[in-house]
Scaffold this motif. Structure first.
Motif, short mmCIF file in Angstrom:
data_model
loop_
_atom_site.label_atom_id
_atom_site.label_comp_id
_atom_site.label_asym_id
_atom_site.label_seq_id
_atom_site.Cartn_x
_atom_site.Cartn_y
_atom_site.Cartn_z
N ASP A 1 66.45 32.96 61.72
CA ASP A 1 67.12 33.68 63.22
C ASP A 1 68.02 31.66 63.73
N VAL A 2 67.18 30.71 63.09
CA VAL A 2 68.16 29.24 63.02
C VAL A 2 69.27 29.62 63.05
N ALA B 1 71.47 32.26 61.89
CA ALA B 1 72.57 33.22 62.59
C ALA B 1 72.40 32.45 64.10
N ASP B 2 71.98 31.52 64.43
CA ASP B 2 72.33 31.58 66.22
C ASP B 2 73.68 30.05 65.85
N LYS C 1 57.32 33.62 58.20
CA LYS C 1 56.97 32.78 59.70
C LYS C 1 58.39 31.98 59.36
N ASP D 1 61.49 33.06 59.05
CA ASP D 1 62.49 34.20 59.81
C ASP D 1 62.79 33.25 60.92
N VAL D 2 62.27 31.95 60.79
CA VAL D 2 62.47 30.85 61.82
C VAL D 2 64.01 30.37 61.10
#
Length: 107
Positions: free
Chosen positions: A72-73, A75-76, A65, A68-69
């Motif tokens: 995601d950060v 990628a953002d 997790k 993944d976070v």
């Protein structure tokens, strides 16, 4: 008056379970032995997870997790940087200016 049977007085010497009672008792004992053996086989086949395995899975899930976070950060952030770079590019400015004027820059 008709006497059908000469009743015997009931006492501990005349009332016994007999062979039928003994046979039923032995049959129940044998049934219990087979049931206990079957139960032990089925309980032995159960593969319950150990406490250490459960903690390891929870730790792995937490690590997944977190990664993944972080992904995601990242990628953002990359998407934001690309959008900022694209908006600052000269061709983007000319395209936006042409769109505001109503001209088709692709023609």
């Amino acid at each position: 008056m008709l006497v059908l049977a000469n009743p015997l007085p009931l006492n501990d010497d005349t009332v016994t379970p007999g062979f039928l009672g003994f046979g039923v008792f032995i049959a129940l004992a044998v049934a219990v032995v087979f049931l206990v053996r079957s139960m032990n086989k089925r309980i032995g086949k159960i593969q319950a997870p150990r406490e250490a395995d459960i903690k390891q899975r929870e730790w792995e899930a937490a690590q997944a997790k977190k990664s993944d976070v972080k992904a995601d950060v990242k990628a953002d952030v990359k998407a934001d940087v690309k959008a900022d770079v694209k908006a600052d590019a000269p061709e983007a400015r000319t395209t936006e200016a042409a769109a505001e004027k109503g001209d088709d820059p692709t023609a």
